[in-house]
Design a protein around this motif. Structure first.
Motif, PDB file in Angstrom:
ATOM      1  N   CYS A   1      -6.854  -1.425   0.562  1.00 28.57           N
ATOM      2  CA  CYS A   1      -5.869  -1.880   1.542  1.00 28.57           C
ATOM      3  C   CYS A   1      -6.587  -2.353   2.805  1.00 28.57           C
ATOM      4  CB  CYS A   1      -4.898  -0.752   1.882  1.00 28.57           C
ATOM      5  SG  CYS A   1      -3.705  -1.211   3.152  1.00 28.57           S
TER       6      CYS A   1
ATOM      7  N   VAL B   1       0.722  -6.340   2.154  1.00 35.57           N
ATOM      8  CA  VAL B   1      -0.511  -7.080   2.414  1.00 35.57           C
ATOM      9  C   VAL B   1      -0.583  -8.309   1.512  1.00 35.57           C
ATOM     10  CG1 VAL B   1      -1.773  -5.047   3.209  1.00 35.57           C
ATOM     11  CG2 VAL B   1      -1.831  -5.633   0.798  1.00 35.57           C
TER      12      VAL B   1
ATOM     13  N   CYS C   1       0.851  -1.184   0.000  1.00 33.02           N
ATOM     14  CA  CYS C   1       0.000   0.000   0.000  1.00 33.02           C
ATOM     15  C   CYS C   1       0.895   1.244   0.000  1.00 33.02           C
ATOM     16  CB  CYS C   1      -0.904   0.009   1.224  1.00 33.02           C
ATOM     17  SG  CYS C   1      -1.899   1.526   1.348  1.00 33.02           S
TER      18      CYS C   1
END
Length: 82
Positions: free
Chosen positions: A49, A25, A18
């Motif tokens: 996100c 992630v 992100c």
């Protein structure tokens, strides 16, 4: 390859970063969208996100398109109207 990678075994999870919160992630195919346009500038993937809730949009080169489509990510083909 920077930005996104898919593991070769087990459930398909894609790794992404992100730009807002700098979190790395892991996302399932259903959490990503791929848009394929007529040019490199209009071909991108997007996700929300899970760490900060930001809407993220990143360019998708040929290899990323292959990984995402092969991993079952929903794809939208963009057509220009002239």
């Amino acid at each position: 390859m920077p930005g996104i990678a898919a593991p070769s075994t087990g459930p398909v999870l894609f790794k992404a970063a992100c730009p807002d919160c700098q979190s790395g992630v892991e996302l399932a195919a259903g959490s990503l969208r791929l848009a394929i346009g007529a040019s490199r500038r209009t071909t991108f993937y997007s996700f929300t996100c899970p760490a900060c809730g930001a809407a993220v949009r990143k360019p998708a080169g040929e290899r990323i398109v292959e990984l995402l489509t092969g991993g079952g990510v929903r794809t939208l083909r963009l057509h220009s109207t002239l």
